[in-house]
Design an enzyme around this catalytic site. Sequence first.
Site, PDB file in Angstrom:
ATOM      1  N   ARG A 168     -19.019  91.831  22.342  1.00  0.00           N
ATOM      2  CA  ARG A 168     -20.151  92.455  23.023  1.00  0.00           C
ATOM      3  C   ARG A 168     -21.348  91.516  23.081  1.00  0.00           C
ATOM      4  O   ARG A 168     -22.505  91.924  22.935  1.00  0.00           O
ATOM      5  CB  ARG A 168     -20.546  93.778  22.338  1.00  0.00           C
ATOM      6  CG  ARG A 168     -19.423  94.798  22.285  1.00  0.00           C
ATOM      7  CD  ARG A 168     -18.988  95.232  23.685  1.00  0.00           C
ATOM      8  NE  ARG A 168     -17.896  96.192  23.605  1.00  0.00           N
ATOM      9  CZ  ARG A 168     -16.605  95.869  23.695  1.00  0.00           C
ATOM     10  NH1 ARG A 168     -16.244  94.608  23.858  1.00  0.00           N
ATOM     11  NH2 ARG A 168     -15.666  96.793  23.637  1.00  0.00           N
TER      12      ARG A 168
ATOM     13  N   SER B 280     -20.446 103.584  24.247  1.00  0.00           N
ATOM     14  CA  SER B 280     -20.778 103.375  22.839  1.00  0.00           C
ATOM     15  C   SER B 280     -22.258 103.044  22.680  1.00  0.00           C
ATOM     16  O   SER B 280     -22.796 102.179  23.381  1.00  0.00           O
ATOM     17  CB  SER B 280     -19.938 102.233  22.256  1.00  0.00           C
ATOM     18  OG  SER B 280     -18.565 102.561  22.275  1.00  0.00           O
TER      19      SER B 280
ATOM     20  N   GLU C  97     -26.061  98.860  21.273  1.00  0.00           N
ATOM     21  CA  GLU C  97     -25.322  98.283  22.397  1.00  0.00           C
ATOM     22  C   GLU C  97     -25.996  98.631  23.718  1.00  0.00           C
ATOM     23  O   GLU C  97     -25.971  97.860  24.672  1.00  0.00           O
ATOM     24  CB  GLU C  97     -23.873  98.782  22.392  1.00  0.00           C
ATOM     25  CG  GLU C  97     -23.010  98.129  23.442  1.00  0.00           C
ATOM     26  CD  GLU C  97     -21.526  98.332  23.204  1.00  0.00           C
ATOM     27  OE1 GLU C  97     -20.770  98.220  24.173  1.00  0.00           O
ATOM     28  OE2 GLU C  97     -21.128  98.591  22.058  1.00  0.00           O
TER      29      GLU C  97
END
Length: 341
Positions: free
Chosen positions: A189, A259, A329
Amino acid sequence: MTFDAETAYTELHAHFGERARRNEPLARHCTFGVGGPADIWVTLDSRDDLIGLTTLCAERRWPLLLAGNGTNVLYADAGVRGIVARIAMNGYSIEDGSNDTALLITHAGVSWPRLLNELAAAGWGGLEFGPGIPGTLGGGVISNAGAHGSDLAQVLEWVETLDASRCEEQPVAPTTRRYTLAELDLGYRHSRFRAQRRVQFDAEGYPVAAPRLLIEPAEIIMQLGIRLHREDPNVLRRLIEERKQHRKRTQPPQQSAGSVFKNPSGDYSGRLIEAAGMKGKMYGKAQFSERHANFIVNVGGAKAADVAALIREAHDRVREQFGVDLELEVELRGEWKVSQP
């Protein structure tokens, strides 16, 4: 920075027509379904549109925020001052290579779901790990999107960007630049494009958006080169359908941005959030999902401040109980000082 929205809108509407809108609700343009108005919203359908608008904003000193499908962003209730422009260039081509391989050359605005279906029908594999990724290919590069043990880093060849970093200090035209895979610093990520955009938490525990730039992001992804390989269309369709069904079983159906937190090394954010007693927790009309504790969902009429309050509490509880500093995130955009509860 000062910004005369009416003057800017008059000029932009003359060029973009109905693709330029005044006081556009950002809740319409993100999967959370929250967020106040953008002073001006513009849809960019071509490379020339993107370069032209970015150059104009650099010259006029107009604040510009580039956006994709809004699948990984939380817009503030107070909205965004200046211009928000959606990158909607969605064309692509396939260059056949040798040994049943090809190079997919795609604009950043192409959406994963559409592309996967078309590639599968043509018998091209490589991206079938991502049927549950709702965003664009350009957005996927920023967070090195992945699922089912694969990610973009495994198939990406290069990225072409529009570099507006020098425009911050002086009204110069942006330049184009191509990065090879090795230059992108892709990880879990993470990419070079996220290195300066990490959300911090203030003394009271609230998430704080990164400082606003004149043109944001300073490096704008325009085009990607991705390796493909020949595969049986029936195998691809079956695999894509299986992964779609897996997503339906494991992820909540309500509006969300996927998420909320990255998984810490050796653990899962969902497990920690649930263990901290936050699964199912509500604030206003936002809730940590009963199906997956690392998803915050809009149960109907949520505000961005509701989501921020849940983020704050989960982050604090996990840090206090387990000593883990969860990293957000989701990206924050807009006037957040106004909208904190």
